[in-house]
Design a protein around this motif. Structure first.
Motif, PDB file in Angstrom:
ATOM      1  N   GLU A 399       3.501  24.824  67.325  1.00 53.08           N
ATOM      2  CA  GLU A 399       4.458  25.506  66.458  1.00 53.08           C
ATOM      3  C   GLU A 399       5.215  26.587  67.235  1.00 53.08           C
ATOM      4  O   GLU A 399       4.630  27.415  67.920  1.00 53.08           O
ATOM      5  CB  GLU A 399       3.739  26.152  65.269  1.00 53.08           C
ATOM      6  CG  GLU A 399       4.703  26.798  64.277  1.00 53.08           C
ATOM      7  CD  GLU A 399       3.971  27.475  63.130  1.00 53.08           C
ATOM      8  OE1 GLU A 399       4.619  28.223  62.384  1.00 53.08           O
ATOM      9  OE2 GLU A 399       2.744  27.256  62.989  1.00 53.08           O
ATOM     10  N   GLY A 400       6.533  26.564  67.125  1.00 48.14           N
ATOM     11  CA  GLY A 400       7.364  27.566  67.782  1.00 48.14           C
ATOM     12  C   GLY A 400       7.811  27.191  69.174  1.00 48.14           C
ATOM     13  O   GLY A 400       8.620  27.897  69.780  1.00 48.14           O
ATOM     14  N   ILE A 401       7.311  26.109  69.715  1.00 46.71           N
ATOM     15  CA  ILE A 401       7.715  25.679  71.056  1.00 46.71           C
ATOM     16  C   ILE A 401       8.986  24.836  70.960  1.00 46.71           C
ATOM     17  O   ILE A 401       9.105  23.965  70.102  1.00 46.71           O
ATOM     18  CB  ILE A 401       6.605  24.863  71.732  1.00 46.71           C
ATOM     19  CG1 ILE A 401       5.382  25.742  71.992  1.00 46.71           C
ATOM     20  CG2 ILE A 401       7.089  24.255  73.045  1.00 46.71           C
ATOM     21  CD1 ILE A 401       4.230  25.014  72.626  1.00 46.71           C
ATOM     22  N   LYS A 402       9.935  25.089  71.833  1.00 44.86           N
ATOM     23  CA  LYS A 402      11.163  24.303  71.880  1.00 44.86           C
ATOM     24  C   LYS A 402      10.954  23.120  72.827  1.00 44.86           C
ATOM     25  O   LYS A 402      10.391  23.268  73.912  1.00 44.86           O
ATOM     26  CB  LYS A 402      12.331  25.153  72.362  1.00 44.86           C
ATOM     27  CG  LYS A 402      13.671  24.426  72.351  1.00 44.86           C
ATOM     28  CD  LYS A 402      14.824  25.345  72.718  1.00 44.86           C
ATOM     29  CE  LYS A 402      15.078  26.348  71.625  1.00 44.86           C
ATOM     30  NZ  LYS A 402      16.289  27.170  71.886  1.00 44.86           N
ATOM     31  N   VAL A 403      11.409  21.952  72.412  1.00 41.44           N
ATOM     32  CA  VAL A 403      11.210  20.745  73.212  1.00 41.44           C
ATOM     33  C   VAL A 403      12.114  20.763  74.441  1.00 41.44           C
ATOM     34  O   VAL A 403      13.342  20.766  74.343  1.00 41.44           O
ATOM     35  CB  VAL A 403      11.466  19.474  72.380  1.00 41.44           C
ATOM     36  CG1 VAL A 403      11.434  18.233  73.283  1.00 41.44           C
ATOM     37  CG2 VAL A 403      10.417  19.348  71.280  1.00 41.44           C
ATOM     38  N   ASN A 404      11.491  20.794  75.600  1.00 40.65           N
ATOM     39  CA  ASN A 404      12.159  20.655  76.896  1.00 40.65           C
ATOM     40  C   ASN A 404      11.353  19.613  77.658  1.00 40.65           C
ATOM     41  O   ASN A 404      10.201  19.845  78.015  1.00 40.65           O
ATOM     42  CB  ASN A 404      12.160  21.988  77.643  1.00 40.65           C
ATOM     43  CG  ASN A 404      12.709  21.876  79.053  1.00 40.65           C
ATOM     44  OD1 ASN A 404      12.999  20.775  79.546  1.00 40.65           O
ATOM     45  ND2 ASN A 404      12.844  22.996  79.726  1.00 40.65           N
ATOM     46  N   LEU A 405      11.941  18.451  77.889  1.00 40.91           N
ATOM     47  CA  LEU A 405      11.189  17.323  78.438  1.00 40.91           C
ATOM     48  C   LEU A 405      10.642  17.584  79.835  1.00 40.91           C
ATOM     49  O   LEU A 405       9.818  16.825  80.330  1.00 40.91           O
ATOM     50  CB  LEU A 405      12.060  16.066  78.438  1.00 40.91           C
ATOM     51  CG  LEU A 405      12.495  15.562  77.059  1.00 40.91           C
ATOM     52  CD1 LEU A 405      13.307  14.296  77.183  1.00 40.91           C
ATOM     53  CD2 LEU A 405      11.287  15.332  76.162  1.00 40.91           C
ATOM     54  N   ASN A 406      11.099  18.645  80.494  1.00 45.20           N
ATOM     55  CA  ASN A 406      10.581  18.978  81.817  1.00 45.20           C
ATOM     56  C   ASN A 406       9.464  20.008  81.770  1.00 45.20           C
ATOM     57  O   ASN A 406       8.865  20.324  82.795  1.00 45.20           O
ATOM     58  CB  ASN A 406      11.719  19.503  82.705  1.00 45.20           C
ATOM     59  CG  ASN A 406      12.740  18.438  83.026  1.00 45.20           C
ATOM     60  OD1 ASN A 406      12.377  17.305  83.323  1.00 45.20           O
ATOM     61  ND2 ASN A 406      14.009  18.779  82.955  1.00 45.20           N
ATOM     62  N   ALA A 407       9.200  20.555  80.596  1.00 47.16           N
ATOM     63  CA  ALA A 407       8.170  21.587  80.471  1.00 47.16           C
ATOM     64  C   ALA A 407       6.779  20.960  80.460  1.00 47.16           C
ATOM     65  O   ALA A 407       6.557  19.905  79.860  1.00 47.16           O
ATOM     66  CB  ALA A 407       8.396  22.388  79.193  1.00 47.16           C
ATOM     67  N   GLY A 408       5.827  21.635  81.109  1.00 44.07           N
ATOM     68  CA  GLY A 408       4.469  21.102  81.211  1.00 44.07           C
ATOM     69  C   GLY A 408       3.810  20.887  79.862  1.00 44.07           C
ATOM     70  O   GLY A 408       3.158  19.872  79.623  1.00 44.07           O
ATOM     71  N   ARG A 409       3.955  21.855  78.948  1.00 38.41           N
ATOM     72  CA  ARG A 409       3.318  21.725  77.632  1.00 38.41           C
ATOM     73  C   ARG A 409       3.884  20.542  76.856  1.00 38.41           C
ATOM     74  O   ARG A 409       3.142  19.832  76.148  1.00 38.41           O
ATOM     75  CB  ARG A 409       3.515  23.024  76.828  1.00 38.41           C
ATOM     76  CG  ARG A 409       2.930  22.976  75.411  1.00 38.41           C
ATOM     77  CD  ARG A 409       1.417  22.808  75.466  1.00 38.41           C
ATOM     78  NE  ARG A 409       0.795  22.791  74.149  1.00 38.41           N
ATOM     79  CZ  ARG A 409       0.516  21.691  73.447  1.00 38.41           C
ATOM     80  NH1 ARG A 409       0.836  20.503  73.938  1.00 38.41           N
ATOM     81  NH2 ARG A 409      -0.083  21.769  72.276  1.00 38.41           N
ATOM     82  N   ILE A 410       5.177  20.306  76.965  1.00 38.62           N
ATOM     83  CA  ILE A 410       5.800  19.187  76.250  1.00 38.62           C
ATOM     84  C   ILE A 410       5.384  17.857  76.865  1.00 38.62           C
ATOM     85  O   ILE A 410       5.111  16.881  76.157  1.00 38.62           O
ATOM     86  CB  ILE A 410       7.337  19.334  76.247  1.00 38.62           C
ATOM     87  CG1 ILE A 410       7.736  20.583  75.455  1.00 38.62           C
ATOM     88  CG2 ILE A 410       8.000  18.100  75.662  1.00 38.62           C
ATOM     89  CD1 ILE A 410       7.248  20.599  74.020  1.00 38.62           C
ATOM     90  N   LYS A 411       5.298  17.779  78.181  1.00 42.70           N
ATOM     91  CA  LYS A 411       4.832  16.548  78.821  1.00 42.70           C
ATOM     92  C   LYS A 411       3.400  16.233  78.388  1.00 42.70           C
ATOM     93  O   LYS A 411       3.055  15.068  78.161  1.00 42.70           O
ATOM     94  CB  LYS A 411       4.910  16.669  80.348  1.00 42.70           C
ATOM     95  CG  LYS A 411       6.320  16.606  80.915  1.00 42.70           C
ATOM     96  CD  LYS A 411       6.267  16.615  82.429  1.00 42.70           C
ATOM     97  CE  LYS A 411       7.653  16.460  83.028  1.00 42.70           C
ATOM     98  NZ  LYS A 411       7.629  16.431  84.504  1.00 42.70           N
ATOM     99  N   THR A 412       2.568  17.276  78.271  1.00 43.21           N
ATOM    100  CA  THR A 412       1.189  17.084  77.825  1.00 43.21           C
ATOM    101  C   THR A 412       1.157  16.558  76.394  1.00 43.21           C
ATOM    102  O   THR A 412       0.382  15.652  76.061  1.00 43.21           O
ATOM    103  CB  THR A 412       0.417  18.413  77.903  1.00 43.21           C
ATOM    104  OG1 THR A 412       0.556  18.960  79.215  1.00 43.21           O
ATOM    105  CG2 THR A 412      -1.056  18.204  77.612  1.00 43.21           C
ATOM    106  N   TRP A 413       2.007  17.112  75.547  1.00 46.37           N
ATOM    107  CA  TRP A 413       2.094  16.671  74.147  1.00 46.37           C
ATOM    108  C   TRP A 413       2.559  15.214  74.065  1.00 46.37           C
ATOM    109  O   TRP A 413       2.032  14.420  73.274  1.00 46.37           O
ATOM    110  CB  TRP A 413       3.043  17.594  73.390  1.00 46.37           C
ATOM    111  CG  TRP A 413       3.571  17.056  72.104  1.00 46.37           C
ATOM    112  CD1 TRP A 413       2.872  16.796  70.968  1.00 46.37           C
ATOM    113  CD2 TRP A 413       4.932  16.698  71.835  1.00 46.37           C
ATOM    114  NE1 TRP A 413       3.709  16.303  69.994  1.00 46.37           N
ATOM    115  CE2 TRP A 413       4.976  16.230  70.506  1.00 46.37           C
ATOM    116  CE3 TRP A 413       6.110  16.731  72.574  1.00 46.37           C
ATOM    117  CZ2 TRP A 413       6.163  15.800  69.904  1.00 46.37           C
ATOM    118  CZ3 TRP A 413       7.284  16.321  71.984  1.00 46.37           C
ATOM    119  CH2 TRP A 413       7.308  15.853  70.680  1.00 46.37           C
TER     120      TRP A 413
END
Length: 530
Positions: A399-413
């Motif tokens: 919650e609150g994270i903006k989707v950036n396909l290069n970000a580590g947290r988003i890649k993990t998700w």
């Protein structure tokens, strides 16, 4: 002992230097970097010469050594191999400048190599001079910047630059210029004179001590076009029996076929792995010390470990590309683990992968990154994962994270979504395409938050409708009855928030918690939002 200049600087005509390259007198050592200049850099070089501006001195190395491997081509053009003599001359600084001028001015069409023409299109080195240009900046044009119609209808206006040193062909070209446009003839003569009469300072170094010369080479090449660390290391470690750049190419071909995405692994990653293997920190710049310890066997071992990394990633993480890893240093840690022990526990590596990803272990400082890698090695030895980073481990919810396909947290998700799909036994066509999250059209005007994204497989985002999803598809994408109701009532923000809560709960239960239990690791939630 300091390096001494034992010969006086001299000035040479550009034409003489290009002739020396053509005849193999001036050799290009293989520890030089290849042609890397962009078009604009090449164009600006030509403009400078036409205007009579200095383009910098060249540095050459005069030596009796004859064991220096050299290039047999520049771009798509072969160069002669000169007969052995008691003295050899190698170009140390100025390759980009001389290569540009050799290919565009001399352009020896009788020396085109079919082997190297595949790598360097001959047409890329066809340069024309627009004799009617209103400024020097607009004067030099590449072949593909001119239409075939222009070259036919106004062939007298565009002078091929390789005519500068070809008197007969130049005269035939000038005869094409209409009599009432004699100003173009004057401009043509001015171009030819500018290049024929241009002189370049040449600084010769005379020594048979290769180590001193390569140290000089390293210092000189710290300016201008940045040399990669691999090229610098190649210069320092080069011998007649070991060519680092050649070894990198050789083992890349050996361990990965053309279709493998792991073939795209960059040399910087290979060097970082080499540093770890040899006991250096990953960001160490002690290139001269590193050069004394690398050899062909060590490079081969590095690629063996990368091959094991690729197989592990495919089998245990559903990853078949370096780009899909949340953090590149995770790849480094796993590959290093296989270097130390080819049979290390895949379960422990998987648990470390998820814990390091979800705790952002590689998202802060270089020092913390080094510590995170050290923690992995201790974990594999002791069975318990320590935490030596200077901030406490904490989980970030979606919650609150903006989707950036290069970000580590988003890649993990995204990998978590893929794992959820696999667990649901839903198969999609298109392979890796399902690892690219898609935001359906209903949510395009809202924030780029995870709750609005799906792995839709073959479904089109334009035709997306939650109500059309099968029970299995809905479950795999974390769609509950409550979410369907929110969607149908247009309560999209509430929809996204609830879905993010469900997705993170699944991540925690199925990936984070089992990993922490195996690693005897305690982790807390973070209220911090990104």
């Amino acid at each position: 002992m300091s390096f001494k200049f034992t010969m006086e600087p001299r000035v040479s005509f550009l034409s003489a230097l290009l002739k020396d390259i053509y005849e193999g007198v001036l050799k290009i050592p293989r520890f030089q970097r290849s042609l890397v200049w962009k078009r604009q850099q090449q164009r600006e070089l030509l403009c400078s010469i036409y205007e009579g501006l200095p383009i910098g001195a060249l540095l050459v190395w005069n030596t009796r050594l004859d064991n220096i491997n050299t290039y047999d081509h520049i771009g798509p053009f072969l160069v002669e191999k000169a007969p052995s003599t008691s003295s050899n001359i190698y170009l140390m600084d100025g390759l980009q400048r001389l290569s540009t001028l050799y290919c565009m001015l001399l352009h020896p069409s009788d020396k085109i190599s079919s082997k190297y023409a595949n790598e360097n299109r001959v047409s890329d080195f066809l340069m024309y001079c627009d004799l009617s240009a209103d400024s020097v900046e607009n004067m030099f044009l590449f072949r593909d910047e001119l239409s075939a119609d222009e070259l036919v209808r106004k062939n007298y206006m565009y002078m091929p630059l390789d005519l500068v040193f070809k008197s007969k062909e130049l005269l035939r070209f000038q005869r094409l210029i209409p009599a009432h446009l004699e100003g173009l003839v004057d401009r043509c003569d001015a171009v030819v004179s500018a290049f024929k009469d241009y002189k370049i300072p040449v600084i010769p170094l005379e020594s048979d001590d290769q180590a001193l010369v390569t140290k000089s080479f390293e210092r000189i090449n710290s300016r201008g076009t940045v040399m990669s660390e691999a090229h610098m290391l190649n210069a320092l470690s080069y011998t007649d029996k070991f060519d680092l750049l050649g070894s990198l190419d050789l083992y890349s071909e050996k361990y990965f076929d053309e279709s493998s995405k792991w073939k795209e692994i960059d040399t910087e990653f290979v060097l970082m792995l080499l540093k770890l293997k040899l006991g250096y920190e990953i960001y160490s710049k002690e290139t001269d010390k590193l050069a004394k310890n690398i050899n062909d066997d060590s490079v081969s071992e590095i690629f063996e470990s990368i091959e094991r990394l690729a197989e592990f990633a495919r089998k245990y993480l559903n990853i078949d590309s370096p780009a899909s890893f949340p953090y590149r240093l995770q790849m480094l840690g796993i590959a290093r683990s296989f270097l130390d022990n080819p049979n290390c526990s895949p379960e422990m590596l998987v648990s470390w992968f998820y814990l390091s990803a979800y705790t952002n272990a590689f998202g802060t400082t270089a020092r913390n990154s080094q510590r995170a890698l050290t923690d992995l090695y201790d974990y594999l030895k002791t069975g318990s994962l320590p935490w030596s980073l200077n901030q406490a481990p904490a989980l970030l919810p979606l919650e609150g994270i903006k989707v950036n396909l290069n970000a580590g947290r988003i890649k993990t998700w995204v990998l978590a979504l893929a794992a959820r799909l696999d667990a649901s036994n839903i198969s999609y066509k298109g392979g890796d395409k399902r690892l690219i999250p898609i935001r359906p059209k209903e949510f395009m005007s809202y924030e780029r938050r995870p709750g609005f994204y799906f792995l839709l497989g073959d479904k089109s985002a334009k035709k997306f409708d939650i109500n059309d999803m099968s029970e299995y598809e809905a479950d795999a994408n974390f769609i509950s009855l409550e979410l369907i109701e929110l969607y149908n009532n247009g309560k999209y923000d509430e929809f996204a928030k609830l879905r993010e809560t469900l997705m993170f709960a699944w991540e925690y239960k199925n990936l984070i918690s089992p990993s922490a239990k195996l690693a005897n690791f305690v982790i807390e939630f973070s209220a911090k939002n990104h």
